[in-house]
Enzyme design. Structure first.
Site, PDB file in Angstrom:
ATOM      1  N   SER A 566       0.750  -0.846   0.428  1.00 17.13           N
ATOM      2  CA  SER A 566       0.451   0.072  -0.113  1.00 17.13           C
ATOM      3  C   SER A 566       1.596   1.069   0.140  1.00 17.13           C
ATOM      4  O   SER A 566       1.894   1.438   0.042  1.00 17.13           O
ATOM      5  CB  SER A 566      -0.914   0.013   1.391  1.00 17.13           C
ATOM      6  N   VAL A 567       0.596   2.432  -1.187  1.00 14.64           N
ATOM      7  CA  VAL A 567       1.452   3.381  -0.663  1.00 14.64           C
ATOM      8  C   VAL A 567       0.716   4.059   0.366  1.00 14.64           C
ATOM      9  O   VAL A 567       1.646   5.036   0.350  1.00 14.64           O
ATOM     10  CB  VAL A 567       1.047   3.855  -1.939  1.00 14.64           C
ATOM     11  N   SER A 645      -6.832  16.697  -9.184  1.00 11.34           N
ATOM     12  CA  SER A 645      -7.793  16.235 -10.200  1.00 11.34           C
ATOM     13  C   SER A 645      -8.529  17.609 -10.315  1.00 11.34           C
ATOM     14  O   SER A 645      -7.977  18.785  -9.063  1.00 11.34           O
ATOM     15  CB  SER A 645      -9.078  15.417  -9.264  1.00 11.34           C
ATOM     16  N   TYR A 658     -10.944  14.474  -0.746  1.00  4.49           N
ATOM     17  CA  TYR A 658     -10.430  14.436  -2.067  1.00  4.49           C
ATOM     18  C   TYR A 658      -9.921  15.464  -2.472  1.00  4.49           C
ATOM     19  O   TYR A 658      -8.693  15.702  -3.278  1.00  4.49           O
ATOM     20  CB  TYR A 658     -11.143  13.417  -3.070  1.00  4.49           C
ATOM     21  N   SER A 660      -9.200  18.397  -0.858  1.00  2.61           N
ATOM     22  CA  SER A 660      -7.895  18.606  -0.344  1.00  2.61           C
ATOM     23  C   SER A 660      -6.340  17.736  -0.447  1.00  2.61           C
ATOM     24  O   SER A 660      -4.909  18.378  -0.597  1.00  2.61           O
ATOM     25  CB  SER A 660      -7.994  18.546   1.171  1.00  2.61           C
ATOM     26  N   LYS A 662      -6.154  16.484  -3.044  1.00  2.00           N
ATOM     27  CA  LYS A 662      -5.260  16.662  -4.867  1.00  2.00           C
ATOM     28  C   LYS A 662      -4.759  17.841  -5.130  1.00  2.00           C
ATOM     29  O   LYS A 662      -3.523  18.018  -5.512  1.00  2.00           O
ATOM     30  CB  LYS A 662      -6.271  16.393  -5.304  1.00  2.00           C
ATOM     31  N   ALA A 690     -11.237  10.518 -16.989  1.00  2.00           N
ATOM     32  CA  ALA A 690     -11.169   9.053 -17.828  1.00  2.00           C
ATOM     33  C   ALA A 690     -12.070   8.426 -16.869  1.00  2.00           C
ATOM     34  O   ALA A 690     -12.608   8.483 -15.797  1.00  2.00           O
ATOM     35  CB  ALA A 690      -9.920   8.249 -18.097  1.00  2.00           C
ATOM     36  N   ALA A 691     -12.790   7.286 -17.657  1.00  2.00           N
ATOM     37  CA  ALA A 691     -13.384   6.248 -17.489  1.00  2.00           C
ATOM     38  C   ALA A 691     -13.589   4.937 -17.131  1.00  2.00           C
ATOM     39  O   ALA A 691     -12.590   4.035 -17.383  1.00  2.00           O
ATOM     40  CB  ALA A 691     -14.614   6.106 -19.091  1.00  2.00           C
ATOM     41  N   ARG A 693     -12.844   2.529 -12.239  1.00  2.00           N
ATOM     42  CA  ARG A 693     -13.896   2.706 -11.367  1.00  2.00           C
ATOM     43  C   ARG A 693     -14.574   3.805 -10.752  1.00  2.00           C
ATOM     44  O   ARG A 693     -15.300   3.833 -10.208  1.00  2.00           O
ATOM     45  CB  ARG A 693     -13.367   1.243 -10.930  1.00  2.00           C
TER      46      ARG A 693
HETATM   47  P1  NAD Z   1      -9.036   3.004 -10.667  1.00  2.00           P
HETATM   48  O1  NAD Z   1     -10.051   2.713  -9.365  1.00  2.00           O
HETATM   49  O2  NAD Z   1      -9.524   2.514 -11.825  1.00  2.00           O
HETATM   50  O3  NAD Z   1      -7.929   3.055 -10.306  1.00  2.00           O
HETATM   51  C1  NAD Z   1      -6.713   2.858  -9.034  1.00  2.00           C
HETATM   52  C2  NAD Z   1      -6.203   2.432  -8.219  1.00  2.00           C
HETATM   53  O4  NAD Z   1      -4.907   2.417  -7.447  1.00  2.00           O
HETATM   54  C3  NAD Z   1      -6.677   0.986  -7.854  1.00  2.00           C
HETATM   55  O5  NAD Z   1      -6.591  -0.651  -8.923  1.00  2.00           O
HETATM   56  C4  NAD Z   1      -6.264   0.838  -6.794  1.00  2.00           C
HETATM   57  O6  NAD Z   1      -6.264  -1.111  -5.917  1.00  2.00           O
HETATM   58  C5  NAD Z   1      -5.564   1.099  -6.057  1.00  2.00           C
HETATM   59  N1  NAD Z   1      -5.199   1.444  -5.127  1.00  2.00           N
HETATM   60  C6  NAD Z   1      -5.645   2.566  -4.334  1.00  2.00           C
HETATM   61  N2  NAD Z   1      -5.554   2.220  -3.114  1.00  2.00           N
HETATM   62  C7  NAD Z   1      -3.746   1.900  -3.462  1.00  2.00           C
HETATM   63  C8  NAD Z   1      -2.690   1.684  -2.468  1.00  2.00           C
HETATM   64  N3  NAD Z   1      -3.043   2.381  -0.772  1.00  2.00           N
HETATM   65  N4  NAD Z   1      -1.711   1.362  -2.843  1.00  2.00           N
HETATM   66  C9  NAD Z   1      -1.780   1.276  -3.781  1.00  2.00           C
HETATM   67  N5  NAD Z   1      -2.559   1.247  -5.159  1.00  2.00           N
HETATM   68  C10 NAD Z   1      -3.816   1.534  -4.397  1.00  2.00           C
HETATM   69  O7  NAD Z   1      -9.150   4.744 -10.724  1.00  2.00           O
HETATM   70  P2  NAD Z   1      -8.434   6.095 -11.816  1.00  2.00           P
HETATM   71  O8  NAD Z   1      -9.610   6.243 -12.003  1.00  2.00           O
HETATM   72  O9  NAD Z   1      -7.859   5.112 -12.564  1.00  2.00           O
HETATM   73  O10 NAD Z   1      -7.478   6.775 -10.751  1.00  2.00           O
HETATM   74  C11 NAD Z   1      -6.095   7.007 -11.170  1.00  2.00           C
HETATM   75  C12 NAD Z   1      -5.472   8.587 -10.577  1.00  2.00           C
HETATM   76  O11 NAD Z   1      -6.624   9.159 -11.287  1.00  2.00           O
HETATM   77  C13 NAD Z   1      -6.262   8.740  -9.322  1.00  2.00           C
HETATM   78  O12 NAD Z   1      -5.529   9.070  -8.136  1.00  2.00           O
HETATM   79  C14 NAD Z   1      -7.590   9.415  -9.204  1.00  2.00           C
HETATM   80  O13 NAD Z   1      -8.188  10.437  -7.702  1.00  2.00           O
HETATM   81  C15 NAD Z   1      -6.805   9.993 -10.552  1.00  2.00           C
HETATM   82  N6  NAD Z   1      -8.205  10.470 -10.427  1.00  2.00           N
HETATM   83  C16 NAD Z   1      -9.083   9.512 -12.111  1.00  2.00           C
HETATM   84  C17 NAD Z   1      -9.781  10.703 -12.343  1.00  2.00           C
HETATM   85  C18 NAD Z   1     -10.397   9.637 -13.469  1.00  2.00           C
HETATM   86  O14 NAD Z   1     -11.595  10.583 -14.076  1.00  2.00           O
HETATM   87  N7  NAD Z   1     -10.622   8.565 -13.303  1.00  2.00           N
HETATM   88  C19 NAD Z   1     -10.385  11.825 -12.456  1.00  2.00           C
HETATM   89  C20 NAD Z   1      -9.058  13.108 -11.425  1.00  2.00           C
HETATM   90  C21 NAD Z   1      -8.346  12.233 -10.607  1.00  2.00           C
END
Ligand code: NAD
Length: 912
Positions: A566-567, A645, A658, A660, A662, A690-691, A693
């Protein structure tokens, strides 16, 4: 520091499949099949050593100040004129200044490296500041001969100077022997070669080691001090043997480009050097060797400055921009080795009037037209009356260079009746951006590839050959830029991550998965980290998301390892970095991407949900970045990405935790950029859409379809690459739309005089001005942002005349120093101030104050008391009162080394 300040390269677009030579000539010379692998480059019918030299030099001069070049050396064994300064033709085509030293260095394949040695010593001696060295060769060989296989055509160019050096020159060693492995008599077209075995055994394998050992002795070094060994030798086995003899392991030996281009004669050591520089990292040490009637060996160390060089075509780009053919007859015709019937029209007189060539030299060779000083309209050619019907000003034109102006096809035609070596002749109207058009010949294209509106670049080419008088006439032609699907290759910006190690956190799904796959596709070794938990971070976690991505990468032929930590803890962050070190030995790239969501409005946001989100996003980035930074600092290279974000940058209802976290990442970036810069570690932020989860139930379904994570990956990978030298930037990215986000600061207003404290009422009264963002500025750091506050209370600026209007110059300031010296304030003072003023108008000056007197000398002092460093424009502003010394210092525009306290004497000792 002296060394290489820029590079450029050119390999002609045409490549001949070597097997086609064997297919045509194998009946006669069956042994050539032994070397019939790969492709060799060859000139189009209108190219020669001169035109290739112009192309390589132009490439080298991208982003450079042409007026600062003091000398130009052209190195080649195949120049078209035996008595006419060929370098003079190139100089005119490049529009270099007339007060230029120009020389042809010819008659040896060692010419390229000899030119480079000469240029470096000219700069070292202080006689010259910037010298351009270009080498080009187009050698002919008899049909069906081994050398026809081995040779290729090409050019390379290097700028040598003493500022913004990308590869520091550390020394050279030369031996000269009249060893005749081959020669070309002055009346002969082809080289005469001696027996290969003798050339290999007595030539290459003895003379190259002799020069290299000489250099090692001279510089007290050994092969362990070399990261890239560059030496041409077209005997494949011998190339390996010599490297082995020198003790260089194969990974340090640069490819001789036999498979993709062939040996380009006098240009080849420089072609290989440019190719090595294109992939070089700061700190790489390069040894270059040029062989021919002896040997030159030169030693360089690459500096951080290489990362600031603007993108160019180079050798890599030229190699990617290719048109392969197996038409051996065309190859022979283009080299004028077979006679064809050209028709009666080809007999039209081609004599060149030297009077016209001289009078119109800038127009014919330099593609210089005119620009009207009344209405600004450019036109080609320059004429007495402006072409703009609204203007029609008379004798209003100033010279205007068209060669680098973007242009497009307005109309074109293919003419089968026109005399052409490569029918049909294609020509048409070319329209330049900003105005100006003319009828141009098209080259390096097929009729079927041309279209109206297509972009073209201008290329210096041979227009005709007057065989009767032995004269080649040159002019500029249009080269249509291929369509988008072929463009990656044309621009040659093949961004790769070979030998680099990347960590992507949260790479088991969504955006992270795509980043990991794309990095691996482009050669990176990837650590795929993912905890595999639920969307809100809850649950035990699972190894399968990371494992699946690793499997995907390996199936596609890439390299990757999984990590499930975990990060959100420092131990987890350390373990992720350790995984990279244990598996691949280093870390070059870190993409902080892992993320979870726990949305609640502020009142419902309990500490547990607040902390969980903070722990993954903000603390998580800190946890992994910190140990990764330590490793990157050791390698003096790193690229870090943070994932922010729009919720943080602009706000989003129900996401206080979230948002704060970001926005906190932007703070992490703002300071890490300052701490990483000197270690060549760049950090940037992307706010993706992006699309995935995380967004599947937030965004409308029709929008989700258009929001593939693949659209975000290109900018993230670009920011991770060596090509990107931006630092501390934030970008929005989604659906193929990209824009930059910045924190800007308004110009503000002053209330009172800085002594009396303003009242609330005064604030209210000035609210509009305080709130105004017109003319808002971006600042690189907190100290710089503090500058306007200091400036606001400085004495008001004077109206200072500019340099153009006879005002202050850097040199002028130092000329006036004796007059500004306050002898009465200098009793007992004994100091040496060294001023290093960078930029085109800068230089180094020393001011020595001792025994009540002051002496100013140009140049550097061995041990100054205080060194003051500034850019030329800032220095002039400082001296003219436009820039406050304290704000320049706090804003990083003025740097002081040595005794800081003594620098304050400058203000006391000199009254300007
Ligand atoms: P996602 O849920 O598909 O991917 C996130 C991944 O991070 C998951 O596979 C999850 O298992 C992993 N993860 C969660 N907690 C973790 C931890 N403690 N240690 C290691 N891995 C962990 O979501 P995504 O949309 O691909 O998100 C990627 C990043 O982009 C995130 O930081 C998210 O906040 C950011 N983001 C996404 C969007 C969007 O539109 N999808 C918009 C703004 C920001």
């Amino acid at each position: 520091m002296i060394g290489i300040t820029s590079y450029g390269g050119y390999i002609p677009r045409l490549r001949l499949d070597r097997m086609s030579i064997y297919q045509a000539m194998g009946w006669f010379a069956p042994a050539i099949v032994m070397v019939a692998q790969g492709e060799r480059s060859f000139c189009n019918w209108d190219e020669d050593a001169l035109t290739m030299a112009v192309a390589a030099s132009k490439d080298c001069l991208v982003g450079q100040d042409k007026s600062a070049i003091d000398a130009f050396f052209l190195c080649s064994t195949t120049l078209p004129f035996s008595d006419r300064l060929n370098a003079g033709v190139v100089k005119t085509a490049l529009n270099l200044k007339d007060e230029l030293h120009a020389a042809d260095l010819t008659s040896t394949l060692r010419g390229g490296t000899t030119g480079l040695v000469q240029a470096l010593s000219a700069v070292k001696s202080g006689d010259m500041q910037n010298v351009l060295v270009t080498a080009a060769d187009k050698r002919l060989a008899k049909a069906g001969y081994f050398y026809e296989m081995w040779f290729g055509d090409g050019a390379a160019s290097l700028l040598v100077g003493n500022s913004d050096v990308i590869a520091e020159f550390l020394g050279s060693y030369t031996v000269t022997h009249d060893f005749v492995d081959h020669y070309r008599g002055s009346t002969n077209q082809y080289d005469y070669m001696w027996e290969e075995r003798w050339v290999r055994d007595q030539g290459y394998s003895k003379i190259i080691p002799e020069a290299v050992s000489g250099l090692f002795n001279k510089l007290s070094m050994n092969i362990g001090d070399v990261d890239k060994l560059v030496f041409p030798c077209f005997f494949k086995a011998e190339h390996k043997k010599i490297a082995k003899k020198l003790g260089a392991p194969p990974e340090k030996v640069m490819d001789n480009l036999h498979e993709v281009c062939g040996e380009t004669g006098a240009a080849h050591p420089l072609v290989m050097l440019v190719h090595a520089l294109e992939d070089a990292k700061p700190g790489d040490r390069i040894l270059v060797v040029g062989f021919g009637q002896g040997c030159d060996a030169l030693y360089f160390r690459v500096t951080d400055e290489i990362l600031n060089l603007p993108v160019r075509q180079g050798i890599k780009g030229s190699l990617a921009n290719k048109k392969a053919t197996d038409n051996y007859a065309k190859f022979l015709k283009f080299r004028d080795l077979i006679q064809t019937e050209m028709g009666i029209r080809a007999e039209a007189p081609t004599q060149t009037a030297m009077t016209v060539l001289w009078r119109k030299r800038d127009m014919i060779l330099g593609l210089v037209g005119g620009k009207c000083t009344e209405c600004g309209t450019p036109q080609f050619p320059r004429m007495d009356i402006c072409v703009n019907p609204e203007c029609r000003a008379v004798k209003s034109q100033i010279p205007y260079e068209f060669a680098d102006v973007p242009a497009s096809v307005k109309s074109f035609t293919g003419d089968l009746l026109a005399v052409s070596v490569d029918p049909p002749g294609i020509y048409g109207m070319v329209q330049f951006e900003g105005g100006g058009r003319f009828m141009a010949d098209f080259t390096d294209c097929e009729l079927s590839e041309c279209r109206v509106g297509q972009q073209v670049t201008m290329s210096f080419r041979r227009r005709y050959t007057d065989t009767e008088r032995g004269f080649s006439g040159y002019f500029w032609k249009a080269v249509p830029v291929p369509e988008a699907e072929e463009r990656g290759a044309v621009e040659g910006v093949d961004i790769r991550f070979d030998d680099q190690v990347a960590i992507v956190t949260g790479a088991g799904a969504g955006l992270g998965r795509v980043y990991a796959l794309e990095l691996a596709k482009r050669g990176a070794k990837v650590v795929v980290n993912d905890l595999g938990g639920a969307r809100d971070g809850s649950g035990e976690g699972s190894s399968s998301p990371a494992d699946d991505v690793v499997e995907e990468i390996k199936t596609a032929g890439g390299e990757a390892v999984a990590n499930y930590d975990s990060v959100s803890t420092p131990e987890g962050g350390q373990a992720i970095v350790d995984t990279a070190i244990n598996a691949f030995g280093r870390v070059d790239i870190l993409i902080n991407n892992a993320g979870i969501l726990r949305d609640k409005t502020l009142v419902k946001m309990d500490p547990e949900n607040w902390d969980a989100v903070m722990d993954v996003h903000l603390k998580g980035a800190y946890n992994v970045t910190r140990p990764a930074f330590v490793k990157m600092r050791e390698n003096r290279y790193g690229r870090i990405i943070l994932t922010s974000s729009a919720a943080g940058l602009y706000g989003n209802f129900g996401q206080t935790n979230y948002s704060s976290a970001k926005m906190g990442l932007i703070g992490l970036m703002n300071t890490t950029k300052l701490e990483g810069d000197k270690h060549n570690i760049k950090i940037n932020t992307v706010a993706p859409v992006a699309a995935t989860r995380l967004t599947e139930d937030i965004l409308p379904p029709d929008l989700l379809e258009k929001l593939k994570p693949e659209f975000v990956a290109p900018i993230v990978l670009y920011l991770c690459s060596q090509k990107c030298d931006d630092n501390g930037m934030t970008f929005n990215a989604g659906m193929g739309y990209f824009n930059r986000v910045a924190i800007v600061t308004g110009s503000g207003t002053v209330i009172g005089d800085g002594r009396g404290i303003p009242t609330l009422e005064e604030i209210h009264h000035s609210w509009e001005k305080i709130n105004d963002l017109e003319g808002a500025e971006e600042f690189p750091n907190a100290a710089a942002a503090f500058g306007p506050m200091l400036d606001a209370f400085s004495p008001k600026k004077k109206d200072v005349p500019s340099e153009e209007t006879g005002g202050l110059t850097v040199a002028g300031v130092f000329e006036n120093i004796p007059g500004a010296f306050q002898a009465d304030k200098a009793a007992g003072v004994d100091v040496v101030f060294q001023f290093d003023i960078s930029g085109p108008k800068g230089g180094s000056w020393t001011i020595t104050v001792k025994d009540g007197s002051c002496e100013v000398t140009e140049g550097s002092h061995g041990s100054p008391t205080t060194t003051i460093k500034m850019g030329d424009d800032d220095f002039v502003k400082l001296m003219s009162g436009e820039l406050n010394a304290m704000s320049a210092f706090t804003g990083g525009k003025l740097k002081v080394e040595g005794d800081l306290m003594k620098s304050q004497l400058v203000e006391k000792l000199f009254k300007f």
